[in-house]
Design a protein around this motif. Structure first.
Motif, PDB file in Angstrom:
ATOM      1  N   THR A  23     -32.256 -31.225  21.601  1.00  0.00           N
ATOM      2  CA  THR A  23     -31.762 -32.367  20.834  1.00  0.00           C
ATOM      3  C   THR A  23     -30.285 -32.583  21.159  1.00  0.00           C
ATOM      4  O   THR A  23     -29.612 -31.690  21.664  1.00  0.00           O
ATOM      5  N   GLY A  24     -29.809 -33.788  20.829  1.00  0.00           N
ATOM      6  CA  GLY A  24     -28.403 -34.103  21.063  1.00  0.00           C
ATOM      7  C   GLY A  24     -27.481 -33.128  20.360  1.00  0.00           C
ATOM      8  O   GLY A  24     -26.409 -32.786  20.846  1.00  0.00           O
ATOM      9  N   LYS A  25     -27.939 -32.675  19.191  1.00  0.00           N
ATOM     10  CA  LYS A  25     -27.132 -31.748  18.422  1.00  0.00           C
ATOM     11  C   LYS A  25     -26.979 -30.410  19.159  1.00  0.00           C
ATOM     12  O   LYS A  25     -25.914 -29.797  19.139  1.00  0.00           O
ATOM     13  N   PHE A 239     -33.614 -35.278   6.636  1.00  0.00           N
ATOM     14  CA  PHE A 239     -32.508 -35.636   7.525  1.00  0.00           C
ATOM     15  C   PHE A 239     -32.705 -35.200   8.969  1.00  0.00           C
ATOM     16  O   PHE A 239     -31.825 -35.352   9.784  1.00  0.00           O
TER      17      PHE A 239
ATOM     18  N   ASN C  39     -26.691 -35.807  12.829  1.00  0.00           N
ATOM     19  CA  ASN C  39     -28.136 -35.968  12.984  1.00  0.00           C
ATOM     20  C   ASN C  39     -28.640 -35.278  14.247  1.00  0.00           C
ATOM     21  O   ASN C  39     -27.855 -34.683  14.992  1.00  0.00           O
ATOM     22  N   ASP C  40     -29.942 -35.365  14.482  1.00  0.00           N
ATOM     23  CA  ASP C  40     -30.545 -34.667  15.621  1.00  0.00           C
ATOM     24  C   ASP C  40     -29.902 -35.054  16.945  1.00  0.00           C
ATOM     25  O   ASP C  40     -29.826 -34.258  17.869  1.00  0.00           O
ATOM     26  N   ALA C  41     -29.432 -36.291  17.025  1.00  0.00           N
ATOM     27  CA  ALA C  41     -28.853 -36.751  18.280  1.00  0.00           C
ATOM     28  C   ALA C  41     -27.427 -36.250  18.457  1.00  0.00           C
ATOM     29  O   ALA C  41     -26.795 -36.513  19.475  1.00  0.00           O
ATOM     30  N   GLY C  42     -26.913 -35.578  17.439  1.00  0.00           N
ATOM     31  CA  GLY C  42     -25.561 -35.043  17.545  1.00  0.00           C
ATOM     32  C   GLY C  42     -24.487 -36.024  17.115  1.00  0.00           C
ATOM     33  O   GLY C  42     -23.308 -35.783  17.361  1.00  0.00           O
TER      34      GLY C  42
END
Lengths: 294, 268, 241
Positions: A23-25, A239, C39-42
Motif C-alpha cells: 500500500t502507499g502507506k 478507515f 489512509n492506505d495510499a499514504g
C-alpha cells in the motif's frame, strides 16, 4: 499496486499480505529507510567537520577561541539529545529567518516578536511560503542533518581532541627538529597520524548515531519508527481496507533486525578500515601487522 | 503561592508526595525549576541503580567474552551484540510487552510493568552490555608485563584475577566507563518519553519539562532548564568518576597518569 | 522620503498579504481518525482534510498539508512553519492565550470512558489517557489514578492487558475501536463534555487569514455542507449546527 488489490476482502492470505505490504502507506515506510540512510550519510561527514573545527578551536592558543571550542563540546555533551532536539530545531529555524530578515527587509517596521508569534517579512521565510512541498521537505531534512551534526560534532570533537594529543610527542618533536612550523607540524604530522587513535572512538560514535535515528520524528521527519508505530497500530475497518489488530510487535521486530544487521555491517566495514589505518603505524597493532608480513 | 510555598508543595512531587494537582495556569519560573528538579530524582534513581547492578554483570560479560570456552563466549557475545546493536527505544517496547505477558501469566510479578522496576531492569541490561564491551576492550589491552609479573610472584587463578587483572582492567576502562555513565543518565529520559506509563503525573525531569512546554506552548523555557540540570548532573558524574580514577591510578608516576586519561576506546 | 515610500510599500504589501498569499500551509497530526489520519495510499485523509480543502476552495487559496507531531504543533505554528492548525484541537482558554481560533467547525465533542465491562466503579480506579491531552488533565483532577501513555494506541492496549481499568478519550476516536472489538470493549457510564468545540488555530498576528477562514466556515454552515460532512464522518447522532 497490483490489479487484484482493488478488493482486499476477497483475497486469500498470501495475496492479502502482498497487497497489504505494497500500500502507499507502506511505501512511506520503505521511503523512510532511504531518508534515514541518507541522513546518516550526510550527518557523518558534517559532524566530523564540526568536530574537527571544535577540536582545532579548543587547541588554539587564543584563549577566547579555545574557551569557545571547549564550551561547545562540554555543553552539548552534557545535555540529553532528546531535550536538545525538542527545542533546538525551532530555535535554529528562527535564527536563520531572523538573519535573513535583517538582511532582506531592513525597512520592516513591525515587531518580529508579537506576543508569542514570530513574524518575519515574507521574503525572509525559510523556505518561502510559495515554494513547492519538496523544498519544504528538503529544508526540514537539512535542518535535521544540521541539528544531528551539531550534537554529534561535539562528541566527535572530543574524540578528535584526544586523538590529536595522543599522537606520540616524539613525532611532533621530530617535525620541529626538521624546522616545521606549528601549523606545518599539525598538517603534515598530527592530522595524518591522529586517525588511528580517533577511529575506535569515532566508530562508536557512528554506532550511537545509527541508534539515535528513532528521534528523527522530534525534528519533524517521518522516520522508520514513526511509520512502524503508525502502520502497526490497531486499524479499524472504517478507515482502511486492511483492518488488523495491534501489530506493532511485528513492525518493531522488523526494525530490530534492520538495526542489528546495519550494526553488524558497520562493525565489519570499520574493522577493515582500522586494519588499513594501522598499517605502518608505530602502535602495537601496526607492529603485529609488520611482523606477520615479514 | 510564593516561591517558598511552591518548593514546599512540589519538591517531592515526582515521588507522589506534596500537592497532587500540578499547576494549570499562571506558570512561574519557580514552578518550572522546582518540578523539573523533583523529576530529576527518577533520572538519578534509574541511572544509579542500573550503573551499580550493571557493573557486576558487565564484569562477568567481559570475562565471558574473553573466555576460551565456547559456551561462555557465545552467549556473552550475543548478549552484548543485541543490546548494543538496537535502539533503547525498541528495547523498552519489547521489554514492556514481555513484562505485560509475564504479568498476565503470573500476577504476582505485576510489579515488572511499573517503570520503577521494569525500566530499571532494561537500563541495567543495556548498560551491562555497553560496559561489558568496554571492560572486554580493557581486558584485551592489559600489558603482558603485568601478567608476567603476577606469575613471577606466584599468583594464579582467583588471586591473580583479583589483585592484578581486575584492578588493571578497571584502570584502563575508567575513562570510557565515565562516558558510558554520562550516556546512561541521558538515556534515562527515554523511560517515560516512550516506554513506560506515568502514574499520577509522577514522572521524570523530561516529563515535567514536557508538561510545561505543553501548557505554556513555549519550549524555550522548560527545555533549557532541563538542559541546565543535566549539565550539572553530568559535571557531578565527571567529578565523582574523576575521584575514583585518581584512586585507581594513584600508584602510577605523575606523567603516566596524564597519558592514561585518553582512551577513546568505547563511548556510546 | 525614500524611507517613507518604502514603508508605505511595505504596508501596502501587508494589506494585500492575505489575498496575494496563494499557498496556505495546514498543519495536522495525521494520527487521529476520523478527524485526520493517513489512509492506505499514504496520504492525509479524514473529516478535517475534506473540510480544510473545501474551506480553501471557497476562500480561493491553495492549501498544502503538513504532518506535525502533536507535542510541537503549537510552537511550530507560532514560529511560522505552517499557517493553520486543523487537528481536532478543542478551543480552550489556555490555548487561546497563545494562538487565535476561528469559530468552531464542530460542536463540543463528547468524551467517554471505555473498559472491558460496563462497571461504573471502573472509572474511579486506574484510568489511562494520552499524555498532554485535555483528557489526561480531567482524569488528574478527578479521584481516579491517572496512567499516561505517549500514544492513544497504548492506552487501549493497557485496558486490554489489564494495566488500566478504563481509558478516557474522545468518543469519536473510541467508537470505531469499540465497534471493531467484537464486544471485548464497551463504553462505561455517560458521555462527558469537555472543551468548547473544535476550531482552526491561527497565529494571533494573522488576522487576515482568520477572517478569511471564518467567512468560509460561515458559508459552509449556512448552506448545510458542513453538516453533511459531519454526518458523513461522525454519523447521524453527531451534534450539528
Amino acid at each position: 499496486m497490483f490489479a487484484m488489490c482493488t478488493d482486499p476482502d476477497s483475497l486469500t492470505q498470501l495475496d492479502w499480505m502482498l497487497c497489504y505490504l505494497t500500500t502507499g502507506k507502506h511505501m512511506g515506510l520503505y521511503y523512510a529507510f532511504g531518508t534515514v540512510l541518507l541522513l546518516l550519510a550526510l550527518t557523518a561527514p558534517a559532524a566530523l567537520l564540526l568536530g574537527f573545527g571544535g577540536a582545532m578551536a579548543a587547541r588554539s592558543h587564543f584563549p577566547p577561541l579555545s574557551w569557545l571550542g571547549k564550551a561547545y563540546m562540554a555543553v552539548v555533551r552534557g545535555v540529553p539529545d532528546i531535550a536538545f532536539f525538542l527545542f533546538f530545531v525551532i530555535a535554529l529555524d528562527q535564527l536563520f529567518e531572523l538573519v535573513r530578515h535583517k538582511v532582506k527587509c531592513p525597512d520592516w517596521d513591525t515587531e518580529i516578536w508579537q506576543g508569542s508569534d514570530f513574524v518575519v517579512c515574507p521574503a525572509a521565510k525559510l523556505p518561502l511560503a510559495t515554494s513547492p512541498q519538496w523544498v519544504h521537505d528538503t529544508y526540514s531534512f537539512l535542518i535535521a542533518v544540521l541539528t544531528f551534526a551539531i550534537v554529534f560534532g561535539a562528541f566527535a570533537g572530543n574524540v578528535l581532541y584526544g586523538a590529536m594529543r595522543a599522537v606520540p610527542r616524539g613525532q611532533v618533536e621530530t617535525a620541529e627538529a626538521y624546522g616545521m612550523t606549528r601549523g606545518q607540524a599539525f598538517r603534515r604530522v598530527i592530522v595524518p597520524q591522529m586517525w588511528v587513535y580517533a577511529l575506535p572512538g569515532l566508530s562508536n560514535l557512528w554506532m550511537v548515531l545509527i541508534k539515535s535515528t528513532p528521534l528523527l520524528f522530534l525534528l519533524g521527519l517521518q522516520d522508520i519508527v514513526y511509520w512502524a508505530r503508525e502502520l502497526g497500530s490497531t486499524q479499524t475497518p472504517r478507515f482502511t481496507a486492511y483492518p488488523h489488530g495491534d501489530w506493532r510487535m511485528w513492525y518493531f521486530l522488523f526494525l530490530l533486525v534492520f538495526y542489528l544487521a546495519f550494526t553488524k555491517l558497520s562493525e565489519v566495514v570499520l574493522g577493515r578500515l582500522m586494519l588499513r589505518l594501522t598499517r605502518g603505524q608505530a602502535t602495537l597493532g601496526g607492529e603485529t601487522q609488520r611482523k606477520a608480513a615479514a | 503561592m510564593t516561591c517558598g510555598e511552591v518548593i514546599a508543595n512540589y519538591w517531592l512531587r515526582a515521588l507522589g508526595h506534596g500537592l497532587r494537582a500540578l499547576p494549570t495556569s499562571d506558570f512561574t519560573l519557580c514552578q518550572q525549576f522546582t518540578l523539573i528538579a523533583s523529576g530529576l530524582v527518577w533520572n538519578i534513581y534509574f541511572g544509579a541503580i542500573a550503573l551499580l547492578a550493571g557493573f557486576f554483570l558487565a564484569s562477568a560479560l567481559a570475562l565471558g567474552k574473553a573466555s576460551p570456552r565456547l559456551w561462555l563466549r557465545k552467549p556473552s557475545e550475543w548478549f552484548i551484540f543485541v543490546f548494543r546493536g538496537s535502539p533503547l527505544f525498541i528495547q523498552f517496547f519489547f521489554a514492556y510487552f514481555l513484562f505485560l505477558n509475564i504479568k498476565g501469566s503470573y500476577p504476582e510479578m505485576g510489579v515488572l510493568t511499573s517503570a520503577g522496576v521494569g525500566a530499571a531492569i532494561v537500563l541495567f541490561l543495556n548498560t551491562a552490555a555497553y560496559t561489558g564491551e568496554i571492560f572486554y576492550g580493557a581486558l584485551q589491552s592489559i600489558p603482558r608485563g603485568d601478567i608476567e609479573a603476577a606469575d613471577a610472584y606466584g599468583l594464579s587463578g582467583w588471586a591473580r584475577f583479583r589483585r592484578v587483572i581486575w584492578p588493571t582492567m578497571l584502570r584502563l576502562a575508567w575513562p570510557a566507563y565515565t562516558n558510558e555513565a554520562i550516556f546512561l543518565f541521558h538515556a534515562t529520559t527515554l523511560v517515560f518519553f516512550s516506554g513506560f506509563p506515568v502514574v499520577q503525573q509522577s514522572g521524570d525531569a523530561l516529563y515535567y519539562a514536557r508538561y510545561f512546554a505543553d501548557k505554556t506552548f513555549n519550549p524555550f523555557i522548560p527545555y533549557p532548564i532541563l538542559a541546565l540540570y543535566f549539565i550539572l548532573l553530568t559535571l557531578g558524574i565527571i567529578g565523582l568518576f574523576g575521584l575514583v580514577n585518581r584512586r585507581l591510578n594513584r600508584h602510577l608516576p605523575q606523567d603516566r597518569r596524564a597519558r592514561l586519561r585518553f582512551r577513546p576506546q568505547v563511548i556510546r | 522620503m525614500k524611507k517613507l515610500i518604502l514603508t508605505t510599500a511595505a504596508l501596502a504589501l501587508m494589506g494585500t498579504f492575505a489575498a496575494a498569499q496563494d499557498v496556505v500551509r495546514m498543519g495536522t497530526e495525521g494520527a487521529y481518525p476520523p478527524y485526520n489520519f493517513i489512509n492506505d495510499a499514504g496520504a492525509v485523509d479524514g473529516f478535517e482534510i475534506e473540510l480544510g480543502n473545501e474551506l480553501c476552495a471557497r476562500a480561493g487559496l491553495t492549501c498544502e498539508w503538513v504532518v506535525n507531531d502533536w507535542d510541537s504543533i503549537i510552537p511550530n505554528l507560532v514560529s511560522g512553519n505552517y499557517d493553520t492548525i486543523i487537528a481536532g484541537m478543542s478551543i480552550t482558554d489556555e490555548r487561546d492565550e497563545v494562538i487565535d481560533f476561528t469559530q468552531n467547525y464542530l460542536q463540543p465533542q463528547p468524551s467517554a470512558y471505555v473498559g472491558l465491562t460496563d462497571d461504573a466503579a471502573l472509572i474511579e480506579g486506574t484510568v489511562a489517557a494520552q499524555v498532554s491531552t485535555i483528557h489526561a488533565g480531567a482524569v488528574a483532577a478527578s479521584g481516579a489514578t491517572l496512567l499516561e501513555f505517549s500514544t492513544p494506541d497504548e492506552t487501549i492496549a493497557a485496558v486490554r492487558g489489564g494495566e488500566a481499568d478504563a481509558v478516557f478519550a474522545d468518543k469519536d476516536y473510541l467508537v470505531p475501536l469499540v465497534e471493531a472489538s467484537g464486544g471485548e470493549l464497551t463504553f462505561i457510564g455517560e458521555d462527558v463534555m469537555l472543551g468548547g468545540g473544535v476550531g482552526m488555530g491561527v497565529r494571533e498576528s494573522d488576522t487576515a487569514l482568520k477572517d478569511t477562514m471564518n467567512a468560509a466556515i460561515t458559508s459552509m454552515k449556512e448552506d448545510g455542507s458542513l453538516n453533511a460532512l459531519i454526518v458523513k464522518w461522525f454519523g447521524e447522532e453527531a451534534p450539528l449546527f
